[in-house]
Design a protein around this motif. Structure first.
Motif, PDB file in Angstrom:
ATOM      1  N   ARG A  10     102.710  25.967  10.979  1.00 50.40           N
ATOM      2  CA  ARG A  10     101.185  25.865  10.010  1.00 50.40           C
ATOM      3  C   ARG A  10     101.202  24.519   8.816  1.00 50.40           C
ATOM      4  O   ARG A  10     100.153  23.876   8.945  1.00 50.40           O
ATOM      5  CB  ARG A  10     101.178  27.242   9.463  1.00 50.40           C
ATOM      6  CG  ARG A  10     100.377  28.742  10.843  1.00 50.40           C
ATOM      7  CD  ARG A  10     100.255  27.638  11.634  1.00 50.40           C
ATOM      8  NE  ARG A  10      98.213  27.621  10.785  1.00 50.40           N
ATOM      9  CZ  ARG A  10      97.792  28.219  10.801  1.00 50.40           C
ATOM     10  NH1 ARG A  10      97.374  29.353  11.037  1.00 50.40           N
ATOM     11  NH2 ARG A  10      95.965  27.797  10.542  1.00 50.40           N
ATOM     12  N   GLY A  13     103.382  21.382  11.031  1.00 48.60           N
ATOM     13  CA  GLY A  13     103.126  21.663  12.514  1.00 48.60           C
ATOM     14  C   GLY A  13     103.965  21.543  13.692  1.00 48.60           C
ATOM     15  O   GLY A  13     105.273  21.467  12.674  1.00 48.60           O
ATOM     16  N   ARG A  15     105.775  19.508  17.106  1.00 50.39           N
ATOM     17  CA  ARG A  15     106.194  18.827  18.517  1.00 50.39           C
ATOM     18  C   ARG A  15     106.821  20.242  19.190  1.00 50.39           C
ATOM     19  O   ARG A  15     108.311  19.633  19.281  1.00 50.39           O
ATOM     20  CB  ARG A  15     106.479  17.574  18.997  1.00 50.39           C
ATOM     21  CG  ARG A  15     106.616  16.809  20.313  1.00 50.39           C
ATOM     22  CD  ARG A  15     106.934  15.888  20.340  1.00 50.39           C
ATOM     23  NE  ARG A  15     106.859  15.032  21.312  1.00 50.39           N
ATOM     24  CZ  ARG A  15     106.443  14.261  21.967  1.00 50.39           C
ATOM     25  NH1 ARG A  15     105.026  14.442  21.802  1.00 50.39           N
ATOM     26  NH2 ARG A  15     106.564  14.159  23.177  1.00 50.39           N
ATOM     27  N   ARG A  42     102.205  29.542  19.676  1.00 48.30           N
ATOM     28  CA  ARG A  42     102.268  28.467  19.437  1.00 48.30           C
ATOM     29  C   ARG A  42     103.144  26.918  19.990  1.00 48.30           C
ATOM     30  O   ARG A  42     102.827  26.040  20.108  1.00 48.30           O
ATOM     31  CB  ARG A  42     102.339  28.095  17.967  1.00 48.30           C
ATOM     32  CG  ARG A  42     100.729  27.936  17.555  1.00 48.30           C
ATOM     33  CD  ARG A  42     101.021  27.680  15.387  1.00 48.30           C
ATOM     34  NE  ARG A  42     100.118  28.162  14.933  1.00 48.30           N
ATOM     35  CZ  ARG A  42      98.982  27.368  14.824  1.00 48.30           C
ATOM     36  NH1 ARG A  42      99.181  26.560  14.604  1.00 48.30           N
ATOM     37  NH2 ARG A  42      97.909  27.567  14.196  1.00 48.30           N
TER      38      ARG A  42
END
Length: 243
Positions: A10, A13, A15, A42
């Motif tokens: 959070r 971020g 990838r 996520r």
């Protein structure tokens, strides 16, 4: 670990390395925590199939209910599968009295009634288990499991039964596989497995008395397809004795 992972995701971020995954399948859904599902949501943007049985939750510190999972995947479609096929009608009905599910539909494949056997001494209980093993050897069945509450109890029983069967195996966290024969294990390790004949050992009031113990007992009973035997030295647990 997972709360820290979620916080990092959070704040910084992520990838995801799983961007090319087309479909994610999660089994035993009840064994993941809500924060684990938040991380999974996520990491995986693909379609998902999540399935399990909330009645088979065996760890109070690592579990989720249907509502928890819905909160993590708000656009999910929830389908309830309420027919049970594994166990005979008699075994499924017996298990339902331990942990009732009013929505469950039991397929009417009939067999022997489960047996609850009590003994005055532990020696008598072990001899009864050996007798069941001997009967299994001459039966049409291929798999036989003796399910204990803890790994310590499983190890102790396995030692007491050594020599009673040529293919006696102790299942542990380190086990990679198992072969047909007689398996000694815990309810935790038996989850997801099925056996022709199941014996649950040490089903006493002292050994099975909490709500989580009730779940463990339910899991153990529902591993049986054709025959189910419960043994105890002394007073049997109220989960069985009150029926």
């Amino acid at each position: 670990m997972f709360p820290l992972i979620y916080l990092k995701m959070r704040l910084e971020g992520i990838r995801s390395p799983y961007r090319n995954v087309k479909h994610l399948l999660i089994d035993e859904m009840q064994d993941y925590t809500p924060v684990q599902y938040a991380v999974i949501a996520r990491l995986f943007s693909c379609k998902k199939t999540i399935l399990g049985d909330a009645f088979q939750s065996v760890n109070p510190y690592s579990a989720s209910g249907v509502d928890d999972i819905r909160a993590a995947f708000r656009d999910a479609t929830c389908v309830t599968l309420n027919k049970t096929y594994r166990s005979s009608y008699e075994i499924a009905r017996f298990s339902q009295r331990i942990s009732p599910n009013p929505d469950l539909e039991i397929i009417e494949r009939h067999g022997e009634e489960p047996e609850v056997l009590t003994y005055k001494t532990r020696k008598g209980e072990i001899e009864a288990i050996k007798n069941r093993i001997e009967a299994f050897e001459s039966s049409r069945f291929n798999t036989f499991a003796i399910i204990c509450k803890t790994q310590k109890q499983a190890k102790r029983l396995h030692k007491a039964l050594e020599g009673s069967h040529a293919r006696l195996q102790l299942l542990s966290e380190e086990s990679q596989n198992f072969a047909p024969g007689v398996i000694v294990c815990t309810s935790h390790l038996a989850k997801g497995l099925e056996f022709d004949h199941v014996v649950l050992s040490e089903v006493t009031a002292d050994n099975y008395h909490t709500d989580m113990d009730r779940n463990l007992l339910y899991v153990g009973c529902t591993r049986a397809m054709h025959r189910l035997t419960l043994t105890a030295t002394g007073e049997v647990t109220d989960f069985v004795g009150s029926m």
